[in-house]
Write a protein that holds these residues in place. Structure first.
Motif, short mmCIF file in Angstrom:
data_model
loop_
_atom_site.label_atom_id
_atom_site.label_comp_id
_atom_site.label_asym_id
_atom_site.label_seq_id
_atom_site.Cartn_x
_atom_site.Cartn_y
_atom_site.Cartn_z
N GLU A 1 11.65 23.22 6.89
CA GLU A 1 11.03 22.26 7.80
C GLU A 1 9.62 21.98 7.31
N GLU B 1 22.08 21.60 16.31
CA GLU B 1 20.74 21.23 16.77
C GLU B 1 19.82 22.41 16.50
N CYS C 1 12.26 22.25 16.82
CA CYS C 1 11.09 22.03 15.97
C CYS C 1 10.19 23.26 16.10
N TYR D 1 15.85 18.85 16.04
CA TYR D 1 16.61 18.11 15.03
C TYR D 1 18.09 18.18 15.38
N GLU E 1 18.99 15.72 5.60
CA GLU E 1 17.71 15.83 6.28
C GLU E 1 17.74 15.01 7.56
N THR E 2 16.90 15.41 8.48
CA THR E 2 16.78 14.72 9.75
C THR E 2 15.34 14.87 10.25
N CYS F 1 12.32 15.07 13.28
CA CYS F 1 12.13 15.60 14.63
C CYS F 1 12.07 14.44 15.63
N ARG F 2 12.70 14.64 16.77
CA ARG F 2 12.72 13.60 17.80
C ARG F 2 11.66 13.82 18.88
#
Length: 135
Positions: free
Chosen positions: A45, A71, A74, A84, A104-105, A107-108
């Protein structure tokens, strides 16, 4: 002080309850990928600009008990409602029996009034049981 701690505990309990509902809705991993034998995720991360303060860890999935939900929270302490979701990417690779894959994704969550700038990159290693001989 007491009310702030109590509020945090209530928020944590609500997040855990919602996660449990998402896990239940996702179903079991072996229902989606019945021939999966093992799965390991090497996770890194970072900030989107690639600067320091990386967080790295390995997540070994207990396939026999795992939900089909990928999931991860973070790790940035100032991030609010962050995390994520790599579920669709990972399930797509697993159902196609890919032994090693990367993804990869973002952070929301948010930090202050801005979006969180952290990115989760993973390398997955999977093994599968042999397919039954149909001949």
């Amino acid at each position: 002080m007491y009310s702030a701690n109590r509020r945090r505990n209530v928020e944590r309990e609500e997040r855990m309850l919602l996660r449990g509902k998402r896990e239940e809705a996702a179903g079991k991993l072996l229902q989606k990928v019945p021939d999966l034998a093992s799965l390991s995720l090497d996770i890194r991360e970072t900030r989107s600009n690639g600067s320091t303060n990386d967080t790295q860890y390995i997540r070994r999935v207990v396939v026999e008990h795992a939900h089909a939900l990928f999931e991860m929270p973070c790790s940035y302490s100032s991030c609010s409602n962050g995390g994520y979701d790599a579920t669709q990417q990972i399930l797509a690779a697993l159902t196609s029996r890919t032994p090693r894959f990367e993804g990869e994704t973002v952070c929301r969550g948010s930090c202050g009034g801005d979006f969180c700038s952290r990115v989760l990159r993973y390398t997955a290693t999977a093994t599968y049981r042999p397919l039954p001989d149909v001949s």
